[in-house]
Design a protein around this motif. Sequence first.
Motif, short mmCIF file in Angstrom:
data_model
loop_
_atom_site.label_atom_id
_atom_site.label_comp_id
_atom_site.label_asym_id
_atom_site.label_seq_id
_atom_site.Cartn_x
_atom_site.Cartn_y
_atom_site.Cartn_z
N GLN A 273 0.89 -1.15 -0.04
CA GLN A 273 -0.02 -0.03 -0.02
C GLN A 273 0.80 1.26 -0.10
O GLN A 273 0.62 2.39 -0.45
CB GLN A 273 -0.89 -0.08 0.77
N ASN A 276 1.88 1.78 -3.43
CA ASN A 276 0.82 2.30 -4.26
C ASN A 276 0.51 3.73 -4.14
O ASN A 276 0.42 4.33 -5.16
CB ASN A 276 -0.33 1.27 -3.97
N ALA A 282 -3.16 4.45 -4.86
CA ALA A 282 -3.74 4.27 -3.93
C ALA A 282 -5.31 4.72 -3.84
O ALA A 282 -5.67 5.64 -4.60
CB ALA A 282 -3.01 4.85 -2.38
#
Length: 282
Positions: A273, A276, A282
């Motif tokens: 994450q 990302n 994200a």
Amino acid sequence: MGYVGGGILLIINVLWYMKPEWFFMPGAGFALRASFFSVAVWWAIFTIPLLRNVPEPPAARTGQEGVSALRAGFGRLAHTFRQIARYKQLLLFLVAFWIYNDGIGTIIKMATAYGDEIGIGVTDMTIALVITQFVGIPFSFGFGWLARRLGTKRSILLGIGVYMLISVAGYFMQTATHFYILAFAVGMVQGGTQALSRSLYGAMVPKNQSAEFFGFFSTSSKFAGIAGPLLFGVVSQAAGGSRLSIVSLIVFFIVGGLLLTRVDEQEGIRVAQEENRAAGLA
């Protein structure tokens, strides 16, 4: 959906083979050849929507146009592995998957050879294959439900535990009924374990590298699938039969399961994450 689609054609082919006269076929041999042809037609028909509706992205220039395809392919695999090695939890999971999935794959590949050796008839083994196929449909959904309550990793470990029991039970198998029971047990965990493995891997993969990493996931699992059949064959030769071979596969489930317990899935997901967000995905 894969279970359903493949299962429909499998039922048709099994009926062709077992009752060729129902379909005006001259015999079982012709039915077998027709079954192979039907698979080609099935693939061709269901490839049409993909070809018509999924756009092909333009080919990216890699700067390796003068390099042989084989050399470029292995070079790309090596590059991808170095990228994956940057993600500790992802790499640890991948190694665990290689090992326990090798055990799963070997059970699938060697089941008919083992059944034939202990006297299970072709018809009974065919019925067992159908059982595995259709039992897998509801239990794949069941594993999705289970993952929401136990967590993905725990659900995979549960599936690995069932495979360990299957390996041990296979040693004591004597009759076609036993073969049916083990086929049912394999169907219970086969689709769910593999689907959740892909899901957990995908959760720890950064989005901007998902295609590359999943390509490596698929390719590398094929290479990793060599050790199981090799162990099965070596033990079978040494023991003079395959009963100990089926038990020996428990090694893959123990080692793979132990490695999986060491995977910190939350840390792996957190790292993915962060990647990302850094990439604006994200």
